[in-house]
Design a protein around this motif. Sequence first.
Motif, PDB file in Angstrom:
ATOM      1  N   THR A  32       3.791 -26.492  -6.152  1.00 23.93           N
ATOM      2  CA  THR A  32       2.372 -26.752  -5.913  1.00 23.93           C
ATOM      3  C   THR A  32       2.189 -27.980  -5.019  1.00 23.93           C
ATOM      4  OG1 THR A  32       1.763 -25.738  -8.008  1.00 23.93           O
ATOM      5  CG2 THR A  32       0.183 -27.265  -7.046  1.00 23.93           C
ATOM      6  N   GLN A  82      -3.622 -22.951  -8.447  1.00 19.87           N
ATOM      7  CA  GLN A  82      -2.883 -22.476  -9.622  1.00 19.87           C
ATOM      8  C   GLN A  82      -3.824 -22.289 -10.810  1.00 19.87           C
ATOM      9  OE1 GLN A  82       0.556 -24.833 -10.313  1.00 19.87           O
ATOM     10  NE2 GLN A  82       1.025 -23.899 -12.281  1.00 19.87           N
ATOM     11  N   ASP A 125      -1.164 -19.590  -4.972  1.00 24.23           N
ATOM     12  CA  ASP A 125      -0.410 -20.326  -5.993  1.00 24.23           C
ATOM     13  C   ASP A 125      -0.519 -19.592  -7.328  1.00 24.23           C
ATOM     14  OD1 ASP A 125       0.912 -22.156  -7.549  1.00 24.23           O
ATOM     15  OD2 ASP A 125      -0.190 -23.910  -6.787  1.00 24.23           O
ATOM     16  N   GLU A 126       0.528 -18.899  -7.690  1.00 23.71           N
ATOM     17  CA  GLU A 126       0.588 -18.136  -8.943  1.00 23.71           C
ATOM     18  C   GLU A 126      -0.638 -17.258  -9.167  1.00 23.71           C
ATOM     19  OE1 GLU A 126       2.113 -20.056 -12.342  1.00 23.71           O
ATOM     20  OE2 GLU A 126       3.147 -21.623 -11.210  1.00 23.71           O
TER      21      GLU A 126
HETATM   22 MG    MG Z   1       2.559 -25.386  -9.720  1.00 26.83          MG
END
Ligand code: MG
Lengths: 470, 348, 257
Positions: free
Chosen positions: C54, C96, C181-182
Amino acid sequence: MKGIRLLALIGAVLALGLVAGCGDDDDGGGGGGGGDQAAEGGGDTIKVGFLSDCEGAFGSFFEPTASGFNQALIDKAGAKPASKKPSEGVTGATVAGKQIQIVGYGCSDGTADKAIEETRRLVEQEGADILVGPLSGDEGIAVANYAKDHPDKTFINGIAGAQDATLKVQAPNFFRYHPDGAQWSAGLGDYAYNELGWKRAAIIGDDYSFPYTSLAGFVAEYCAIGGKITKRIWAPLGEKDYSSYISQIPDDVDGLYVGIGGSGLINFVKQYKQQRGEVDTDRMMGNVFWDDPLVLKEVGNDLVGGTTSAMTAADSDDPDVTAYIDRLRKSYGKELAGLGPSVFTYGYYTAGQALIKGLEAVNGDISDQKKLQAALAKVRLSGDEAPYGDVRLDENHQAISDVFLKRIVKDKTGDGVADVATFRRIPEVNQTFGGFFTAEAPPPDRNNPTCEKRQPPPWVGKAEEVSFGT
Amino acid sequence: MTASVGRTSWPALGVVVAAAALAPLVFTDFFVSVILTKSLWLGVAAASLIFLSAYGGMVSLAQVGIYGVAGMTFANLVVADGGAAAAWSPWIATIAAIVVAVAVGLFFGVIAARSVGIYFLMITLAFSVLVYYFFSQVTQLSGFGGVNNPDLPSLVGQPGQDPAPLYYTTLVVAVLVFLGLRYVSRAPFGLALQGLRDEPARMRALGFNVTRHRILAFTLAAFIAAVAGVLSVWYNGRIAPGSINLAQTIDILIIAVIGGLYRLEGAWVGALTYALLDNYSREWTPTVGDVLGAERFNTILGVVFLIIVLLSPGGLVGLWERVRGLGGRGPGPPGEVAREPAPAEAAK
Amino acid sequence: MATAATSAERAEPILHLRGIGRRFGGVVAVSDVDLTVRAGERRAILGPNGAGKTTLFNLISGEYPPSTGTVELFGRDVTAAPARTRARMGLSRTFQTSRLFGGLSVEDNLYLAVLGVGDGHLRLVKTGADGELRDKARAMAEDVGLGDRLDVMVSELSHGEQRQLEVGMARVAQPKLMMLDEPAAGLSRAERVTLTETLLALDPSVTLILIEHDMDVALRVAEWVTMMHDGRVIVEGTPAEIRANETVHALYLGSHG
Ligand SMILES: [Mg+2]
Ligand SMILES: Nc1ncnc2c1ncn2[C@@H]1O[C@H](COP(=O)(O)OP(=O)(O)OP(=O)(O)O)[C@@H](O)[C@H]1O
């Protein structure tokens, strides 16, 4: 649906207002003073609003001011205190057969806006015919202006000392039966120049309107005779650390006039002593705050020898004065009577006395307030109506009266606190200082009035030496 | 109807305005002036605060300072007792006052816009205190005992004699401010403002200049505050440093919080409640020995304030919605709701 | 997959990290990372919790500046450029944990995402241009399965819906480089399948960098994988190579079941 709910909410708040907004005029006991048992019949009742400060810098004078005003009603209108707390009102006040109803003891906070809101509440909502107040300078100017817009009502100043309220505004229905802030300093310039021999002096004061006015009275008189002001020092109101201001005081002056008030004065005196070793009081004078009981208690012993002035004299043994204090004690007890000589109590007392005299002159008929106002303009107070000295008004409805010079002396009463000895009476002090202050001149501020030699005020050289209780 | 902070119900607004328009026929002059007109201009001042808070997530204490600049500028530019008395036409003075206050607001905004939360609150408080001290010190501008009796536009007549013209003027201005701010809240500027209230990092990642946006939002609020400042002088017929002191700063905040910091309507609901309480609690306050008397009406105000804050962070408007139990939850702080859902971490 | 990788290698590099590093006080989150991503590439970044993935995204998107190294985006050195400049150059990203505008509707959220890369952020009035932006916003809502939730406040969406909106927000600005991000975090199995299909169906000219713990999603979508650990890149390769790599297993796949 969301909107309807909001509508209902606003409706509810408005409804609350409607109930409040319409239900006041027939409410006999409205206002803070619940105790006044005035009759309902409109024609037989004269409604009076009382306005003072219960918040802000002068909030602690609320009850003393109320005690002064009430005492006048007790003395001359047959009223009885409703309780030991003056703002609870009085009962049974009548003048010329008319009942006096105090519609409320209005409470401002020292700001003009609040004073006007309270004035409006008392006059427009509670229906006061006459307003007595306010307490402090800015408020006085605002109320005088309000008065101008409401010629059918009458206004008697409480103890607000700003020069402009009468000198500039000149409302035909606004009256002030006590000297203004500059008048309170009368006689000091003469004394400094001619008795103490100060040829050059400096002044120091809080940086706001009251000290400007107060110091203006000194500057106007001192300079007219020939004195020179070589330095004017202004410290922010409420300053804690005066050291940098003290170091600005020049060494090559003969004297210093101090216009710092309240807790600031206490700090100033302590720091002056630290910085310069001693408070050389023979080279110092102060305005009305110097003989404030609290100041005397804290630093009075350092101020012994210093000179101050005001329209009252705490040590006076004049029979009218002692009787006045006795009456206050009977009505409201020792503590409030102890404040009888304070300008706050006394200013409201003379306002009440003048009001009663004016009402008597028109036989209680206020259907045409022009008549009442004409009568008030002619009112003269003397004897027990004005125990510290006779009062009459000039053409701006501003008091012409005596002012006292006082010296701080060592404890006489045995309580360890320095006392005050009055030594001069300045007769017939008028607002203009013999034509110096005019409606057109710039109002007192940091640099005004300028220091110039001219025709001195009429009382210079006419001071009478007095001495009480020796 | 879009589900967001801004919802207007036209019929309701129409009825409220119509009722307000009839008020001078029903109420005494005193009530129209001291309660209603005052509520309207105080509402405008509070609306400038609520606009920043509801849409921008910035609780500003500078609004009184800014309206003080506008009020003082106006009072000095027209014929008046005290101050510079420049004798301009009241309308030109009005415009100039607003321009000056907006410029000052822009300057303040540049300084404050990078701060958030308590720091923003403190910096904006410092602005108001600064303005107060400035005018206290510079008596050439604040007059001796304030600037009194300024020349007013003929439109508002003589408020002291007949309050209706000023009342209607203030009503129109208040409605315009309300509608204007509502409109702006749905325009690109306002939506982006709400975006940076909720997630400034996202806004940056989307290509917005967050700091510039906050500065300009502050400036827009300064414009509204400036309007309130001029109205305050028209209403009071004077302005003194005491008109813009710390107590006034706190009063405006109290009004906004009582009404509800998350809805524009709250500004006027709060102002009306405040004006009623301030005026009538002086009579209603029971005398309890030496503790509570007529002079302790502020205690009543404080207690009401406390109760409202405890019961409903959304103020009276929020309380009302909650009591009615409609619309799901009451309007809470919009910036916070976004963080409620279970975060990704929890599900991992 | 190997062929796809070679095609990507021939394309222009649009992102170039050189010796990039970032420390937070004593914590070294990312250190000395070199990375090149070419136009149209599908890149996955893997690594255990705290590996610095991240942080790397934040350095690329300009959330904060790097402590060391340079970032080159679309052929321009943007190391000192703020996030908004990079966004307006054609970079978009998701977060995220969802960073959505909870007090605004789904449509308004997407509208702001389109507005961000355009002009008129400061407009106080609505104009015809807003109509077009809103059309795009609504079309994207439809695309990510939120077509019937346009007026719902985002704070009232389910978690899955919020993740869909996150991806929608990144896509609606029509970026050249998209970083997710995810995106699958917290989604149900069915939702993951939909997500994977959406990603596979992306315009091939759009470059995609993906952080993802879910191997099914990551290794299906990606054609090239970067493996991070302790702030460093430890392995790069095709999904097949990564699956076979011992270190990766020891560090990551094993521990992740
Ligand atoms: Mg992360
Ligand atoms: N803003 C910050 N301040 C201090 N430390 C940070 C900050 N951001 C990240 N870190 C630290 O840097 C390291 C890398 O964090 P990062 O969030 O980049 O890891 P990650 O690979 O994304 O992990 P995860 O899979 O848990 O999301 C961690 O030790 C983290 O605690």
